[in-house]
Write a protein that holds these residues in place. Structure first.
Motif, mmCIF file in Angstrom:
data_model
loop_
_atom_site.group_PDB
_atom_site.id
_atom_site.type_symbol
_atom_site.label_atom_id
_atom_site.label_comp_id
_atom_site.label_asym_id
_atom_site.label_seq_id
_atom_site.Cartn_x
_atom_site.Cartn_y
_atom_site.Cartn_z
ATOM 1 N N ASN A 478 0.881 -1.160 0.000
ATOM 2 C CA ASN A 478 0.000 0.000 0.000
ATOM 3 C C ASN A 478 0.922 1.214 0.000
ATOM 4 O O ASN A 478 1.532 1.536 1.017
ATOM 5 C CB ASN A 478 -0.892 0.008 1.238
ATOM 6 C CG ASN A 478 -1.755 1.249 1.326
ATOM 7 O OD1 ASN A 478 -1.693 2.134 0.491
ATOM 8 N ND2 ASN A 478 -2.570 1.319 2.365
ATOM 9 N N GLY A 493 -2.555 3.110 -1.973
ATOM 10 C CA GLY A 493 -3.028 1.962 -2.740
ATOM 11 C C GLY A 493 -1.997 1.433 -3.718
ATOM 12 O O GLY A 493 -0.798 1.652 -3.578
ATOM 13 N N ASN A 494 -2.474 0.736 -4.725
ATOM 14 C CA ASN A 494 -1.613 0.082 -5.716
ATOM 15 C C ASN A 494 -2.552 -0.489 -6.774
ATOM 16 O O ASN A 494 -3.730 -0.716 -6.504
ATOM 17 C CB ASN A 494 -0.807 -1.037 -5.044
ATOM 18 C CG ASN A 494 0.362 -1.522 -5.878
ATOM 19 O OD1 ASN A 494 0.486 -1.167 -7.048
ATOM 20 N ND2 ASN A 494 1.209 -2.330 -5.286
ATOM 21 N N ASN A 495 -2.060 -0.717 -7.966
ATOM 22 C CA ASN A 495 -2.891 -1.403 -8.958
ATOM 23 C C ASN A 495 -2.019 -2.011 -10.041
ATOM 24 O O ASN A 495 -0.823 -1.748 -10.122
ATOM 25 C CB ASN A 495 -3.948 -0.471 -9.573
ATOM 26 C CG ASN A 495 -3.349 0.788 -10.187
ATOM 27 O OD1 ASN A 495 -2.141 0.956 -10.280
ATOM 28 N ND2 ASN A 495 -4.220 1.687 -10.608
ATOM 29 N N THR A 567 -1.549 -8.931 -7.616
ATOM 30 C CA THR A 567 -1.990 -7.857 -8.512
ATOM 31 C C THR A 567 -1.929 -8.267 -9.979
ATOM 32 O O THR A 567 -2.850 -7.997 -10.747
ATOM 33 C CB THR A 567 -1.158 -6.588 -8.298
ATOM 34 O OG1 THR A 567 0.209 -6.840 -8.633
ATOM 35 C CG2 THR A 567 -1.250 -6.109 -6.869
ATOM 36 N N TYR A 645 -6.758 -4.279 -11.741
ATOM 37 C CA TYR A 645 -6.968 -4.837 -10.405
ATOM 38 C C TYR A 645 -6.467 -3.825 -9.379
ATOM 39 O O TYR A 645 -5.333 -3.353 -9.444
ATOM 40 C CB TYR A 645 -6.218 -6.157 -10.219
ATOM 41 C CG TYR A 645 -6.266 -6.646 -8.791
ATOM 42 C CD1 TYR A 645 -7.441 -7.184 -8.275
ATOM 43 C CD2 TYR A 645 -5.173 -6.530 -7.950
ATOM 44 C CE1 TYR A 645 -7.516 -7.607 -6.957
ATOM 45 C CE2 TYR A 645 -5.229 -6.947 -6.631
ATOM 46 C CZ TYR A 645 -6.407 -7.482 -6.140
ATOM 47 O OH TYR A 645 -6.483 -7.894 -4.835
ATOM 48 N N ARG A 646 -7.328 -3.519 -8.427
ATOM 49 C CA ARG A 646 -6.993 -2.558 -7.378
ATOM 50 C C ARG A 646 -7.181 -3.229 -6.025
ATOM 51 O O ARG A 646 -8.304 -3.549 -5.633
ATOM 52 C CB ARG A 646 -7.893 -1.319 -7.492
ATOM 53 C CG ARG A 646 -7.492 -0.191 -6.556
ATOM 54 C CD ARG A 646 -8.386 1.018 -6.788
ATOM 55 N NE ARG A 646 -9.761 0.743 -6.363
ATOM 56 C CZ ARG A 646 -10.804 1.500 -6.656
ATOM 57 N NH1 ARG A 646 -10.642 2.561 -7.422
ATOM 58 N NH2 ARG A 646 -12.013 1.202 -6.211
#
Length: 825
Positions: A478, A493-495, A567, A645-646
């Motif tokens: 994150n 966050g991240n994706n 992810t 994708y999150r």
């Protein structure tokens, strides 16, 4: 030799059901054919007509002012195309963005040294020539006038009054500090029966050593103003964020391309300074330029792992070994530049309590700059150091209280029925059974026969010791945790992204946003797609490598932080589910039935219970791509699906330093047996076991390969590998003559096992994995301490223990014991 133990038992029905699926099988790797036949394409394989070769001129001083740089003789050398100096860089670019808050934020870091050099090997100038050898020869002709300055090589003295300051803009060598405290530490110490005090522990500076060093081929298109950067940088999203603003360009002007990468391990994240120099030269000379790093250059200047001291540690513990809390000061040596730092000052917080249930913790984290090479992520970045410290505490406490280290671990491990488990700082451990993993490891290593083996070793004049290492791979960052360092950062966050499409002739084509470096992304992605679409993995083509201009990718696309299984495959699953829905919808229109009546199986879309009413994938592809006249106007089907994708993250609470910093927690437990010659300190690892839990395993053989690789890294760091500097800042291990990476003959008998606990938080039940080397480093440390126990109970206080250090512990056990004291309450 490797043996595999499968911990979970399966029924016959479950085995039969799993056999029908591709996930969980040892599918032959799609990458292997080209790689084992020498047909892989790495950056150094790519050539361009009339390209130039870059060689960097590097500082022979750890700390010096640059009075002048004279390139005139080099420019007259035959075959030289041009040069680049720090003065040009300071005019053409801005300093790199700093992650740190002040004073670290004030550092002015460029792609070449400007005004000053701050470590041996720092690039001062660059020369481009017709041949690699010509560039190297011309580099010798560049005259740099230095004014040497005193070097700072001991982080513990970096803030002393008489110590030189490396960066005048910062005004101090202390670039970042923060206090992290959770729970009620006063109450914990009030309840303690004993307080174990440890004055200092040290985690040594080392690095992973990929087969392929860093490099790039860079072209500049004057018509579009775009650079094409064919490189092995493993995190192009981060590189672009750093490079674009420094070069005063938009990110779309930087096209990153890879096919194959010869290993990354984190240290191929921070190559953006060299890539900026390549871009400037390509534009200046109007020709393609190529840079291939030499191994000595890599050792001198590229991404060492964090060196860390743990000082004034105090551990509150009950008489039976129940851990109540600890406090310590961590001092991090970041080297000359921060680059990816000070993220190391918070990423350890993903695993604050380790595998243990203690709730009361205080850590004062300080990071300083020194005249050493910069540090960067290194397979288990920052968590490796912290978890090694945690494990050292466990074994020292057990030794001082005369307790069994196995029982101390089991007493304090987080229990399987407590999962998901919230740590004191708000991280959520998703799943796991640590005690079971330890039992599997001990069984593999023959723990029940330990005393008999000790006796046998004693007869042969040897000391036998058992060591355990427990570690966590915290996967999928994150990035909001960076705000705990710098509240002004707009990260959270991240994706990750993937596209999956059905082509005209029925071929399934997958495009990834990631940059694989040997983790078999093509194979595992194909397994996931084949399961969802009901076809063979042979029907799935996963495009190799990464191209930021043509591939789908996100801001933080790349391969790092043990996240692809979450992810990357999460994005693949999302895109494939979308494609499956569209294929069923199209088939239902053609076959005249409901979408719910359609199933995908055996490479067909067919009516359930009536397999003869079927459309092969080729027919679906042809209908939508070439034969679509007459289809209903409202049929929203493209057979070309993109999915982002999150992970389910929230922004951490900056004031409380609290929140979920990572999504998954794979675990590793290693156990080692060592035999020590008490007369020389020479030791051998005579038995070894590694047990992992990475959730659902898509391809078990791929997982086992990564476990073996992490184990080799661990043994190297524990026994042979160190970046040692003298007091003048000279690196004493600048190449493989002095820096010994384990060979096949150095590896002990290795047994592997696993426990499989699916993550409840990820689309496939997977977790990241592959960063478990920290467990192995501690397993060796603990085994040595156990073996030497009859010789005065010396304390192993360093992560790196070559034979001479073991001999010192044997000769002067009291010198190490002075670091530890026990206070009774």
């Amino acid at each position: 030799m490797s043996e595999t133990t499968v911990a979970p038992e399966r029924t016959e029905a479950e085995q039969g059901q799993e056999q029908e699926r591709w996930s969980g099988q040892n599918v032959p790797r799609k990458e292997d054919k080209r790689l084992v036949q020498g047909e892989g394409v790495f950056f150094d394989d790519v050539k361009r007509h009339n390209m130039g070769y870059i060689h960097f001129v590097r500082s022979p001083y750890a700390h010096a002012k640059i009075r002048s740089v004279d390139v005139s003789a080099a420019l007259e050398h035959p075959g030289v195309y041009g040069t680049l100096t720090g003065d040009e860089v300071a005019t053409l670019t801005d300093p790199f963005f700093q992650i740190s808050s002040p004073p670290g934020a004030h550092l002015k870091d460029y792609c070449l040294a400007v005004g000053k050099v701050r470590f041996v090997g720092e690039p001062v100038a660059a020369v481009v020539a017709e041949t690699r050898e010509g560039a190297r020869d011309a580099a010798e002709l560049i005259e740099v006038d230095y004014e040497p300055l005193d070097a700072v090589t001991d982080a513990r003295k970096a803030t002393d009054e008489d110590t030189p300051v490396l960066h005048d803009d910062a005004g101090t060598n202390l670039t970042w500090e923060g206090v992290f405290e959770w729970g009620d530490l006063d109450q914990a110490f009030a309840e303690a029966d004993r307080v174990v005090k440890i004055s200092e522990l040290h985690f040594d500076r080392f690095n992973s050593t990929p087969l392929e060093c860093n490099g790039a081929l860079v072209e500049y298109n004057r018509g579009t103003g775009q650079w094409t950067i064919i490189t092995n940088n493993q995190f192009p999203g981060f590189a672009a964020i750093m490079m674009g603003p420094a070069m005063r360009e938009g990110l779309d002007k930087l096209r990153f391309v890879t096919q194959d990468i010869g290993g990354g391990f984190g240290n191929k994240i921070t190559t953006h300074p060299q890539l900026v120099a390549c871009c400037l030269l390509a534009r200046k000379l109007n020709r393609a330029v190529q840079w291939t790093e030499w191994r000595t250059d890599f050792h001198l200047s590229m991404s060492h792992g964090n060196e860390r001291w743990f000082q004034d540690t105090e551990v509150a513990v009950k008489e039976d070994g129940t851990l109540l809390g600890f406090r310590t000061t961590a001092l991090d040596d970041a080297g000359a530049w921060l680059r990816y730092e000070p993220l190391g000052g918070v990423i350890w917080a993903q695993v604050t309590p380790g595998m243990y249930r203690w709730r009361n913790i205080r850590l004062d984290f300080k990071q300083v700059v020194t005249n050493k090479a910069p540090v960067s992520p290194n397979r288990g970045y920052s968590r490796m150091q912290h978890l090694w410290f945690t494990e050292r505490v466990i074994d020292i406490v057990a030794s001082e209280l005369d307790l069994d280290p196995v029982e101390v671990r089991k007493r304090n491990y987080i229990k399987a029925d407590e999962m998901p488990y919230e740590t004191p700082n708000g991280c959520i451990y998703d799943s796991g059974d640590y005690a079971k993993m330890l039992d599997v490891a001990l069984d593999l290593i023959g723990y029940s026969d330990l005393e008999a083996r000790r006796a046998d070793a004693e007869k042969r004049g040897k000391l036998l010791g058992l060591g355990i290492g427990s570690t966590l791979d915290s996967g999928t960052n994150n990035f909001g945790q960076s705000r705990l360092i710098n509240p002004d950062l707009q990260f959270s966050g991240n994706n990750e992204v993937a596209t999956v499409k059905l082509d005209l002739f029925g071929e399934i084509v997958v495009t990834l946003g990631t940059t694989p470096q040997g983790q078999s992304h093509e194979t595992t992605a194909a397994q996931v797609v084949a399961d969802i679409l009901g076809c063979s993995v042979d029907d799935v083509n996963v495009r190799a490598g990464h191209d930021s201009y043509w591939n789908s990718h996100a801001g933080f696309s790349g391969t790092y932080a043990s996240q692809f299984a979450v992810t990357g495959l999460g994005a693949v699953k999302g895109a494939t589910d979308m494609l499956a829905g569209q294929m069923k919808k199209l088939a239902s229109v053609v076959l005249g039935c409901s979408t719910d009546d359609i199933e995908l199986a055996e490479g067909q879309a067919r009516i359930k219970g009536n397999p003869e009413a079927a459309l092969p994938f080729m027919a679906l592809g042809a209908i939508i791509n070439a034969n679509n006249a007459g289809l209903p106007e409202d049929l929203d089907v493209t057979l070309n699906c993109r999915y982002v994708y999150r992970p389910p993250f929230e922004v951490p609470d900056i004031e409380r330093k609290y929140g979920n910093l990572t999504l998954t927690y794979a675990a590793q437990v290693h156990a080692a047996l060592v035999e020590v010659d008490p007369d020389t300190g020479v030791y051998d690892v005579v038995d070894y076991a590694a047990v992992d839990d990475c959730g659902k395993r898509i391809n078990p053989q791929v997982v086992e390969g990564q476990v073996m690789g992490a184990t080799a890294q661990a043994l190297g760091a524990a026994t042979h590998e160190t970046f040692a500097y003298d007091e003048d800042g000279n690196l004493l291990t600048p190449n493989f003559y002095d820096y010994h990476v384990p060979h096949a003959m150095d590896m002990p008998p290795l047994k592997t096992g696993y426990v499989e606990s699916a993550s409840p938080f990820t689309p496939l039940g997977t977790k990241g994995m592959g960063e478990g080397g920290g467990a192995g480093i501690h397993a060796i440390c603990a085994a040595l301490q156990d073996a030497l126990r009859p010789r005065g109970k010396p304390i192993v206080h360093d992560s790196f223990n070559p034979y001479e250090r073991v001999w010192e512990l044997l000769m002067e056990p009291e010198a190490s014991r002075e670091r530890v004291a026990v206070e009774s309450r």
